[in-house]
Structures are given as C-alpha cells and as structure tokens.
Design a protein around this motif. Sequence first.
Motif, PDB file in Angstrom:
ATOM      1  N   SER A 239      -6.000 -39.590  50.837  1.00  9.43           N
ATOM      2  CA  SER A 239      -7.064 -38.789  51.438  1.00  9.43           C
ATOM      3  C   SER A 239      -7.785 -38.021  50.333  1.00  9.43           C
ATOM      4  CB  SER A 239      -6.494 -37.799  52.466  1.00  9.43           C
ATOM      5  OG  SER A 239      -5.716 -36.815  51.809  1.00  9.43           O
ATOM      6  N   GLY A 240      -9.031 -37.664  50.601  1.00  7.43           N
ATOM      7  CA  GLY A 240      -9.814 -36.900  49.632  1.00  7.43           C
ATOM      8  C   GLY A 240     -11.048 -37.657  49.189  1.00  7.43           C
ATOM      9  N   THR A 241     -11.467 -37.430  47.964  1.00  5.99           N
ATOM     10  CA  THR A 241     -12.681 -38.037  47.439  1.00  5.99           C
ATOM     11  C   THR A 241     -12.348 -39.346  46.717  1.00  5.99           C
ATOM     12  OG1 THR A 241     -12.549 -36.922  45.292  1.00  5.99           O
ATOM     13  CG2 THR A 241     -13.616 -35.727  47.087  1.00  5.99           C
ATOM     14  N   VAL A 242     -13.395 -40.060  46.298  1.00  3.57           N
ATOM     15  CA  VAL A 242     -13.190 -41.303  45.557  1.00  3.57           C
ATOM     16  C   VAL A 242     -12.483 -41.018  44.226  1.00  3.57           C
ATOM     17  CG1 VAL A 242     -15.437 -41.206  44.404  1.00  3.57           C
ATOM     18  CG2 VAL A 242     -14.323 -43.416  44.759  1.00  3.57           C
ATOM     19  N   THR A 243     -12.670 -39.820  43.702  1.00  2.00           N
ATOM     20  CA  THR A 243     -11.967 -39.433  42.473  1.00  2.00           C
ATOM     21  C   THR A 243     -10.464 -39.371  42.703  1.00  2.00           C
ATOM     22  OG1 THR A 243     -13.888 -38.150  41.774  1.00  2.00           O
ATOM     23  CG2 THR A 243     -11.803 -37.690  40.662  1.00  2.00           C
ATOM     24  N   ASP A 244     -10.050 -38.884  43.869  1.00  2.00           N
ATOM     25  CA  ASP A 244      -8.626 -38.842  44.202  1.00  2.00           C
ATOM     26  C   ASP A 244      -8.059 -40.257  44.286  1.00  2.00           C
ATOM     27  OD1 ASP A 244      -8.450 -35.991  44.487  1.00  2.00           O
ATOM     28  OD2 ASP A 244      -9.548 -36.201  46.361  1.00  2.00           O
ATOM     29  N   CYS A 245      -8.864 -41.175  44.850  1.00  2.00           N
ATOM     30  CA  CYS A 245      -8.430 -42.570  44.937  1.00  2.00           C
ATOM     31  C   CYS A 245      -8.240 -43.160  43.541  1.00  2.00           C
ATOM     32  CB  CYS A 245      -9.450 -43.375  45.734  1.00  2.00           C
ATOM     33  SG  CYS A 245      -9.091 -45.141  45.840  1.00  2.00           S
ATOM     34  N   GLU A 246      -9.207 -42.924  42.668  1.00  2.00           N
ATOM     35  CA  GLU A 246      -9.116 -43.450  41.297  1.00  2.00           C
ATOM     36  C   GLU A 246      -7.936 -42.837  40.548  1.00  2.00           C
ATOM     37  OE1 GLU A 246     -12.901 -42.547  39.700  1.00  2.00           O
ATOM     38  OE2 GLU A 246     -13.940 -44.174  40.744  1.00  2.00           O
ATOM     39  N   GLU A 247      -7.702 -41.551  40.780  1.00  2.54           N
ATOM     40  CA  GLU A 247      -6.568 -40.894  40.125  1.00  2.54           C
ATOM     41  C   GLU A 247      -5.249 -41.506  40.587  1.00  2.54           C
ATOM     42  OE1 GLU A 247      -4.423 -36.483  39.931  1.00  2.54           O
ATOM     43  OE2 GLU A 247      -6.414 -36.713  40.852  1.00  2.54           O
ATOM     44  N   GLY A 248      -5.135 -41.747  41.911  1.00  2.02           N
ATOM     45  CA  GLY A 248      -3.922 -42.369  42.423  1.00  2.02           C
ATOM     46  C   GLY A 248      -3.728 -43.767  41.876  1.00  2.02           C
ATOM     47  N   SER A 249      -4.831 -44.540  41.796  1.00  2.00           N
ATOM     48  CA  SER A 249      -4.756 -45.895  41.240  1.00  2.00           C
ATOM     49  C   SER A 249      -4.302 -45.869  39.789  1.00  2.00           C
ATOM     50  CB  SER A 249      -6.127 -46.570  41.359  1.00  2.00           C
ATOM     51  OG  SER A 249      -6.114 -47.837  40.741  1.00  2.00           O
ATOM     52  N   ASN A 250      -4.839 -44.955  39.007  1.00  2.39           N
ATOM     53  CA  ASN A 250      -4.461 -44.863  37.581  1.00  2.39           C
ATOM     54  C   ASN A 250      -2.998 -44.468  37.423  1.00  2.39           C
ATOM     55  OD1 ASN A 250      -7.047 -45.556  36.763  1.00  2.39           O
ATOM     56  ND2 ASN A 250      -7.742 -43.430  36.655  1.00  2.39           N
ATOM     57  N   ARG A 251      -2.521 -43.577  38.284  1.00  8.00           N
ATOM     58  CA  ARG A 251      -1.117 -43.181  38.195  1.00  8.00           C
ATOM     59  C   ARG A 251      -0.200 -44.359  38.511  1.00  8.00           C
ATOM     60  NH1 ARG A 251      -0.378 -37.219  41.014  1.00  8.00           N
ATOM     61  NH2 ARG A 251      -1.808 -36.052  39.663  1.00  8.00           N
ATOM     62  N   LEU A 252      -0.595 -45.151  39.507  1.00  6.46           N
ATOM     63  CA  LEU A 252       0.213 -46.311  39.873  1.00  6.46           C
ATOM     64  C   LEU A 252       0.248 -47.330  38.734  1.00  6.46           C
ATOM     65  CD1 LEU A 252      -1.001 -46.668  43.559  1.00  6.46           C
ATOM     66  CD2 LEU A 252       1.335 -46.163  42.836  1.00  6.46           C
ATOM     67  N   LYS A 253      -0.914 -47.583  38.121  1.00  7.49           N
ATOM     68  CA  LYS A 253      -0.955 -48.513  36.989  1.00  7.49           C
ATOM     69  C   LYS A 253      -0.094 -48.013  35.834  1.00  7.49           C
ATOM     70  CE  LYS A 253      -5.648 -50.217  37.940  1.00  7.49           C
ATOM     71  NZ  LYS A 253      -7.055 -50.247  37.463  1.00  7.49           N
TER      72      LYS A 253
ATOM     73  N   THR B 217       9.326 -43.268  49.477  1.00  5.65           N
ATOM     74  CA  THR B 217      10.270 -42.459  48.709  1.00  5.65           C
ATOM     75  C   THR B 217      10.086 -42.668  47.208  1.00  5.65           C
ATOM     76  OG1 THR B 217      11.864 -42.603  50.515  1.00  5.65           O
ATOM     77  CG2 THR B 217      12.708 -41.964  48.357  1.00  5.65           C
ATOM     78  N   VAL B 218       9.895 -43.939  46.822  1.00  5.96           N
ATOM     79  CA  VAL B 218       9.745 -44.247  45.403  1.00  5.96           C
ATOM     80  C   VAL B 218       8.453 -43.660  44.840  1.00  5.96           C
ATOM     81  CG1 VAL B 218       9.481 -46.114  43.730  1.00  5.96           C
ATOM     82  CG2 VAL B 218      11.122 -46.337  45.615  1.00  5.96           C
ATOM     83  N   LEU B 219       7.366 -43.794  45.600  1.00  4.80           N
ATOM     84  CA  LEU B 219       6.058 -43.366  45.100  1.00  4.80           C
ATOM     85  C   LEU B 219       5.884 -41.854  45.095  1.00  4.80           C
ATOM     86  CD1 LEU B 219       3.691 -46.043  46.673  1.00  4.80           C
ATOM     87  CD2 LEU B 219       4.605 -45.931  44.351  1.00  4.80           C
ATOM     88  N   ARG B 220       6.778 -41.148  45.779  1.00  4.87           N
ATOM     89  CA  ARG B 220       6.663 -39.690  45.777  1.00  4.87           C
ATOM     90  C   ARG B 220       6.800 -39.141  44.360  1.00  4.87           C
ATOM     91  NH1 ARG B 220       9.773 -38.697  49.878  1.00  4.87           N
ATOM     92  NH2 ARG B 220       8.032 -38.679  51.338  1.00  4.87           N
ATOM     93  N   ASN B 221       7.573 -39.813  43.541  1.00  5.33           N
ATOM     94  CA  ASN B 221       7.713 -39.380  42.147  1.00  5.33           C
ATOM     95  C   ASN B 221       6.459 -39.682  41.332  1.00  5.33           C
ATOM     96  OD1 ASN B 221      10.379 -38.567  42.592  1.00  5.33           O
ATOM     97  ND2 ASN B 221      11.164 -40.625  42.209  1.00  5.33           N
ATOM     98  N   VAL B 222       5.656 -40.646  41.812  1.00  9.12           N
ATOM     99  CA  VAL B 222       4.437 -41.026  41.093  1.00  9.12           C
ATOM    100  C   VAL B 222       3.236 -40.227  41.564  1.00  9.12           C
ATOM    101  CG1 VAL B 222       2.876 -42.941  40.557  1.00  9.12           C
ATOM    102  CG2 VAL B 222       5.336 -43.358  40.764  1.00  9.12           C
ATOM    103  N   LEU B 223       3.129 -40.082  42.871  1.00  5.36           N
ATOM    104  CA  LEU B 223       1.926 -39.475  43.450  1.00  5.36           C
ATOM    105  C   LEU B 223       2.138 -38.054  43.948  1.00  5.36           C
ATOM    106  CD1 LEU B 223       0.659 -42.552  45.486  1.00  5.36           C
ATOM    107  CD2 LEU B 223      -0.112 -41.782  43.241  1.00  5.36           C
ATOM    108  N   GLY B 224       3.358 -37.586  43.992  1.00  4.38           N
ATOM    109  CA  GLY B 224       3.611 -36.235  44.473  1.00  4.38           C
ATOM    110  C   GLY B 224       4.084 -36.266  45.902  1.00  4.38           C
ATOM    111  N   ASP B 225       4.321 -35.092  46.477  1.00  2.33           N
ATOM    112  CA  ASP B 225       4.812 -34.992  47.848  1.00  2.33           C
ATOM    113  C   ASP B 225       3.751 -35.456  48.829  1.00  2.33           C
ATOM    114  OD1 ASP B 225       7.195 -33.973  46.986  1.00  2.33           O
ATOM    115  OD2 ASP B 225       6.525 -31.888  47.123  1.00  2.33           O
ATOM    116  N   GLN B 226       4.234 -36.060  49.923  1.00  2.70           N
ATOM    117  CA  GLN B 226       3.291 -36.470  50.969  1.00  2.70           C
ATOM    118  C   GLN B 226       2.814 -35.234  51.708  1.00  2.70           C
ATOM    119  OE1 GLN B 226       4.469 -39.688  53.436  1.00  2.70           O
ATOM    120  NE2 GLN B 226       3.204 -39.048  55.141  1.00  2.70           N
ATOM    121  N   VAL B 227       1.513 -35.065  51.775  1.00  5.14           N
ATOM    122  CA  VAL B 227       0.917 -33.906  52.436  1.00  5.14           C
ATOM    123  C   VAL B 227      -0.075 -34.407  53.465  1.00  5.14           C
ATOM    124  CG1 VAL B 227      -0.433 -31.807  52.122  1.00  5.14           C
ATOM    125  CG2 VAL B 227       1.149 -32.531  50.349  1.00  5.14           C
TER     126      VAL B 227
END
Length: 352
Positions: free
Chosen positions: A84-98, A138-148
């Motif tokens: 959720s959020g802006t396209v910047t948040d999406c790009e940030e999440g994608s970069n963290r996953l990569k 559960t695994v991605l919580r360490n990558v992306l932070g807590d689910q909010v």
Amino acid sequence: MMIAIFNGDQLFETRPCELVLLPDGRQGAIWRGLAYPLELPDHRIEMGSEAFVPSECVPSRAKPANRTSFAVIEGVDEAYVLVSGTVTDCEEGSNRLKASGYEVIRTGRYLGDPVEDFEADWFVRIVRPPGSNDSLSTVLRNVLGDQVTERDSHTTLGEYRAQLIATELASAKAREAALRVEIARLKLESTNAADTQVQIEELRLAVDMEREARQQADLAAADAQDLLSAARQDRRPPPRAGKIKDEIEIVLAALIPEVRLMRDSLNVVAAEFSNRRALYRGLAELRTAIGRLPPTWKKLKGVEQWWERHMSDGQDDGGRIYVRYSNGDRIWDVLISHKSEQTRDVAWLARQ
C-alpha cells in the motif's frame, strides 16, 4: 491536509484537501472536484496544471515511518507481494526483495480483492524460493518490515467531492452578494439626496444577503470538515476477500468447464485484470474449436502442441493465453500470463 492553491506564482487560497493517488502513482489533492498533482514538500497544487477525475484515483493511505505495509498471495511457483502507498513505496519494496535474493518478475497496480483485510495499491510479483515450506508472510517480514494495515476512511471520494462542490457553491454565492454590496455602495455615493433612503435600504438588503451567504459557506465548510474528521475515526468494514476469484471460478465452471487453469493463472487474472471480458471471450472460442483453433489463435513457436492468443487485460493488449488440448481427458490446459513474461513462460511450457 492544508493545501496551498497557486495560480502561477500567485497564491489563490489555502484550504484542507483530500489526498489521493493519481492514476500514474503520484500524490495528488482534490480541489473543486478534480485531483491535481501535489508538489512536495510545499504541499501546493497549481490550478492550471493537469487534473484527473477523482473516480480514476485511489485514496491515499498514510504509512507509518520506517514500516512497510504488505500482504502476500502465495501461488504454486510464484507469489504476489502486495504493497500500500505510493508508487515509490512499491519500487522500494521491489528493490528490497531483489537485494534479498528474490527474483522479481514484474510490478504494477493491484486490481484484486483485499487479502486478510489488507487493501493494497500495488503488487510485486516474485518467484517463490525453491525448497521453502515456511509462510512467505513470515519470511518477508524480515525484508519488508511488520505487516501494517492502515484502513481507509468510510468517506467516499463522491461524498467528499459533493461536500467540496457545496462549499464552493456557497462561497460563490457569498462572493456574488459581496459584489452586490459594492454596487450598492457605489450607487449610494453617486445618488442625490432624494434617493438616499431608497439606496440605504438597498444597501441593507445586500448586506443581509451577504451575511446569509457567508453563513451558508461556513456551514458547508464545517460539514466537510466534520465528514473528514468522522472518517478518520470510523472505518468501513473491508469487502469480502476472494470475490473476484469466486467469480472467475464460477464462470469457468458454468460456461467453459473444459478449461483447466495451470500454475498461477487464477492469481494473475484476479490481481492484474481490470476487465475479464476478452479473457472469457477467448476461452469460449475453445469450445467451438473442432480440429483447429480460430484464426485469432497462433501456433506457439518453439513448443509443440501449444497455441497462443493475445488479449486485453482491461488496461492494454499485453495479456497472453497459452493452451494445449489433452486428448486423454478432453481438457484444455490453459496458462494465462503477460507478454513481458513470455520467454519465461515458454521455457516453463516446454517442460510440461
């Protein structure tokens, strides 16, 4: 949020405006029934800039600092990470996953149902890591932070837009009444003594009209503010999850039972298709195929027995259907995907 409305370099007014996400992912603010791009950090909009219809936008959700809201749709070989959020948040999440070693297939606007009461704006489609049985959430919580889960208010854009229009209408009446007062004053200054009493009465009437119009404008503005304040406290119950998936499965079972969706086709349609008419039309053609598919279908190069068809996903013509007829059980194996993934899909189909 208080927004400054500018006409070029000149400040026109400052007023509270509802924040939204524009169709291209930028932040915007609704003013006089239209959504304008928001210039940060000044929190200003330009009244002469491009504008969008609010129905084309999505409400902007506040995101706590240093925390990323996300949910996961787990598939067979892939998964959708919803943000959720802006396209910047999406790009940030994608970069963290990569950066964490995940293969990102593609990103885009999420068009599906809420997942576990989480309303998403964007998706990051990834390849599931092999050999892992743990929940991706559960695994991605360490990558992306807590689910909010930040809930959107119960106020619809239509309701707020109506309040804005009412406020603007009342303000326009107040300005008109003010002009009447000014006209009456000018007449009073130029009149002769015999008409003085008549002009005074006209001036008093104009003043009363101005006062009433201003009161209406104030009440309309107060109603709009109350609506927003109440919306921040109350939350609309989220729509029932899975509604779109249910629709797809019901249509296929009732109208095209000879179709068997492969891999994560159901997730792709539910998450990325804003309109499924072309998909259903293409699949319906399989029922009439006798020996050979219609001209809209073409032989898939490099893979025996597989055919492909281009289709619209409601946004562009990037949708793809790949089919193969199974003589044993008289069923069409179907993979639904996107043209940007064709190389990967063809390699997968070749192994089937």
